[in-house]
Design an enzyme around this catalytic site. Structure first.
Site, PDB file in Angstrom:
ATOM      1  N   PHE A   1       0.807  -1.056  -0.271  1.00 18.98           N
ATOM      2  CA  PHE A   1       0.036  -0.092  -0.129  1.00 18.98           C
ATOM      3  C   PHE A   1       0.873   1.168   0.172  1.00 18.98           C
ATOM      4  O   PHE A   1       0.709   1.841  -0.779  1.00 18.98           O
ATOM      5  CB  PHE A   1      -0.911  -0.168   1.134  1.00 18.98           C
ATOM      6  CG  PHE A   1      -1.482   1.330   1.523  1.00 18.98           C
ATOM      7  CD1 PHE A   1      -2.147   2.364   0.562  1.00 18.98           C
ATOM      8  CD2 PHE A   1      -1.403   1.637   2.949  1.00 18.98           C
ATOM      9  CE1 PHE A   1      -2.675   3.373   1.038  1.00 18.98           C
ATOM     10  CE2 PHE A   1      -2.284   2.706   3.469  1.00 18.98           C
ATOM     11  CZ  PHE A   1      -2.577   3.781   2.431  1.00 18.98           C
TER      12      PHE A   1
ATOM     13  N   ALA B   1       4.247 -11.275  -0.087  1.00 23.47           N
ATOM     14  CA  ALA B   1       3.128 -11.836   0.969  1.00 23.47           C
ATOM     15  C   ALA B   1       2.052 -11.064   1.474  1.00 23.47           C
ATOM     16  O   ALA B   1       0.868 -11.632   1.541  1.00 23.47           O
ATOM     17  CB  ALA B   1       4.391 -11.885   2.105  1.00 23.47           C
TER      18      ALA B   1
ATOM     19  N   ILE C   1      13.179 -10.049   2.452  1.00 19.46           N
ATOM     20  CA  ILE C   1      14.134  -9.693   3.403  1.00 19.46           C
ATOM     21  C   ILE C   1      14.732 -10.307   4.350  1.00 19.46           C
ATOM     22  O   ILE C   1      15.655 -10.012   5.002  1.00 19.46           O
ATOM     23  CB  ILE C   1      13.496  -8.064   3.998  1.00 19.46           C
ATOM     24  CG1 ILE C   1      12.182  -8.510   5.100  1.00 19.46           C
ATOM     25  CG2 ILE C   1      13.038  -6.985   3.061  1.00 19.46           C
ATOM     26  CD1 ILE C   1      11.738  -7.410   5.818  1.00 19.46           C
TER      27      ILE C   1
ATOM     28  N   TYR D   1       3.621  -7.449  17.798  1.00 20.89           N
ATOM     29  CA  TYR D   1       3.886  -6.287  16.602  1.00 20.89           C
ATOM     30  C   TYR D   1       4.478  -5.361  17.196  1.00 20.89           C
ATOM     31  O   TYR D   1       5.691  -4.812  16.487  1.00 20.89           O
ATOM     32  CB  TYR D   1       2.514  -6.180  15.838  1.00 20.89           C
ATOM     33  CG  TYR D   1       2.542  -5.106  14.823  1.00 20.89           C
ATOM     34  CD1 TYR D   1       3.364  -5.264  13.557  1.00 20.89           C
ATOM     35  CD2 TYR D   1       2.264  -3.594  15.076  1.00 20.89           C
ATOM     36  CE1 TYR D   1       3.539  -4.054  12.817  1.00 20.89           C
ATOM     37  CE2 TYR D   1       2.370  -2.946  14.342  1.00 20.89           C
ATOM     38  CZ  TYR D   1       2.999  -2.933  12.901  1.00 20.89           C
ATOM     39  OH  TYR D   1       3.194  -1.928  12.007  1.00 20.89           O
TER      40      TYR D   1
ATOM     41  N   ASN E   1      -2.422   4.895  11.541  1.00 22.31           N
ATOM     42  CA  ASN E   1      -3.390   4.575  10.771  1.00 22.31           C
ATOM     43  C   ASN E   1      -3.589   5.152   9.321  1.00 22.31           C
ATOM     44  O   ASN E   1      -4.518   5.883   9.065  1.00 22.31           O
ATOM     45  CB  ASN E   1      -4.760   4.733  11.564  1.00 22.31           C
ATOM     46  CG  ASN E   1      -4.936   4.447  12.736  1.00 22.31           C
ATOM     47  OD1 ASN E   1      -4.425   4.921  13.985  1.00 22.31           O
ATOM     48  ND2 ASN E   1      -5.300   3.237  12.995  1.00 22.31           N
TER      49      ASN E   1
ATOM     50  N   VAL F   1      -9.272  -0.355   8.809  1.00 25.34           N
ATOM     51  CA  VAL F   1     -10.635  -0.098   9.072  1.00 25.34           C
ATOM     52  C   VAL F   1     -11.445   0.605   7.843  1.00 25.34           C
ATOM     53  O   VAL F   1     -12.578   0.314   7.562  1.00 25.34           O
ATOM     54  CB  VAL F   1     -10.905   0.571  10.382  1.00 25.34           C
ATOM     55  CG1 VAL F   1     -10.089   1.687  10.433  1.00 25.34           C
ATOM     56  CG2 VAL F   1     -12.215   0.625  10.631  1.00 25.34           C
TER      57      VAL F   1
END
Length: 314
Positions: free
Chosen positions: A33, A56, A79, A166, A195, A210
């Site tokens: 993205f 992926a 990577i 994460y 976000n 979202v």
């Protein structure tokens, strides 16, 4: 409404354009993205772009229109492979490291893979940047690093305890980047994204963000699904603003290791977000509420004054 922006509208100064011409930039996760938006924009400024991606989470269709560009090169690789990282970094002026396995729930379900990619892969890229004498290593950090800190808005110098695997991986990234400046004199910049949303964002899958997920649900006449009661709020950041900042940073002489919030400083509740979607689409969708998720943060709200002082607010 700002959420409906659908294309980049950025004006560069002549000095910035000249600075980008012929610059060699490696964008890891370049088919994802954020990465694909960066690839596209830097190519338009006559930079020489190498995209490293294993697909992926990225998509070939994000960069399909770039494949024939004379200044674009795709390296399909992971990577987690040291030799691939060294090959991709060779001859580069700058590395914009966007490759990672995102999503808090994904990391809770599979912490080992998240760690292998986000920590092991990150370290491989840092070593490659050091060995290939890259001018600067800029990487995607995360607002999840703020963890259980209750202070608002979030400022770069004050973080809490990470709430997910994460978040831990992203915090470790910052520690490694800071250490590589101390130990190897590699200039590094971490961008704590809040976000981010916009074009080319994948609305599908269990870990979709979202806003694109809401868009698909509205298009399919479905009730948007949210965690909690709708009072949770998020500091949504448009992709164009992320690109502007990364372009501006290329033209800056920044030394050392620094971390910046990349945010709007204007949080909005999920309930209000749905209301805005209702107004825009003329629909009256109702919220479908589910149980509060582990490690979910009630409110994200970042202070962007530090990055604004550096690049200038436009």
């Amino acid at each position: 409404m700002e959420f409906l922006k659908n294309k980049l509208k950025m004006k560069l100064t002549n000095q910035q354009k000249e600075k980008l011409k012929g610059v060699k930039i490696l964008i890891t996760g370049g088919a994802g993205f954020i990465g694909s938006n960066l690839c596209e924009f830097f190519l338009k400024q006559n930079a020489i772009v190498t995209c490293l991606d294993n697909f992926a989470t990225g998509h070939k269709h994000n960069i399909a229109h770039l494949m024939s560009h004379e200044n674009f090169k795709l390296i399909e690789g992971d990577i987690r492979d040291v030799e691939t990282c060294q090959k991709a970094a060779k001859g580069q002026d700058y590395i914009l490291h966007q490759a990672a396995l995102g999503s808090v729930p994904r990391s809770i379900n599979d912490p080992i893979t998240s760690n292998d990619v986000n920590v092991g892969g990150f370290l491989n890229m840092l070593i490659a940047a050091r060995d290939q004498k890259v001018k600067r290593f800029t990487y995607a950090a995360s607002s999840s690093t703020y963890g259980d800190s209750v202070s608002l808005p979030k400022i770069e110098e004050e973080i809490g305890q990470p709430l997910s695997p994460y978040a831990i991986t992203k915090y470790v990234n910052e520690l490694y980047a800071a250490n590589f400046k101390i130990t190897y004199d590699l200039d590094t910049i971490g961008l704590r994204y809040f976000n981010v949303f916009g074009r080319k964002q994948d609305p599908k899958g269990a870990y979709a963000a979202v806003i694109p997920k809401f868009v698909i649900q509205f298009m399919n006449h479905e009730s948007p699904t949210i965690n909690g009661d709708g009072t949770f709020s998020r500091d949504f950041t448009y992709i164009e603003d992320v690109v502007k900042i990364l372009v501006s940073l290329i033209s800056k002489n920044i030394q050392g290791h620094q971390v910046f919030n990349i945010c709007s400083n204007k949080p909005i509740s999920l309930k209000k977000l749905i209301k805005n979607f209702n107004i825009i689409t003329g629909k009256k969708a109702k919220l479908h509420k589910v149980t509060f998720q582990k490690a979910d943060v009630i409110k994200t709200h970042g202070d962007n004054s530090k990055i604004n002082r550096l690049v200038g607010k436009k």
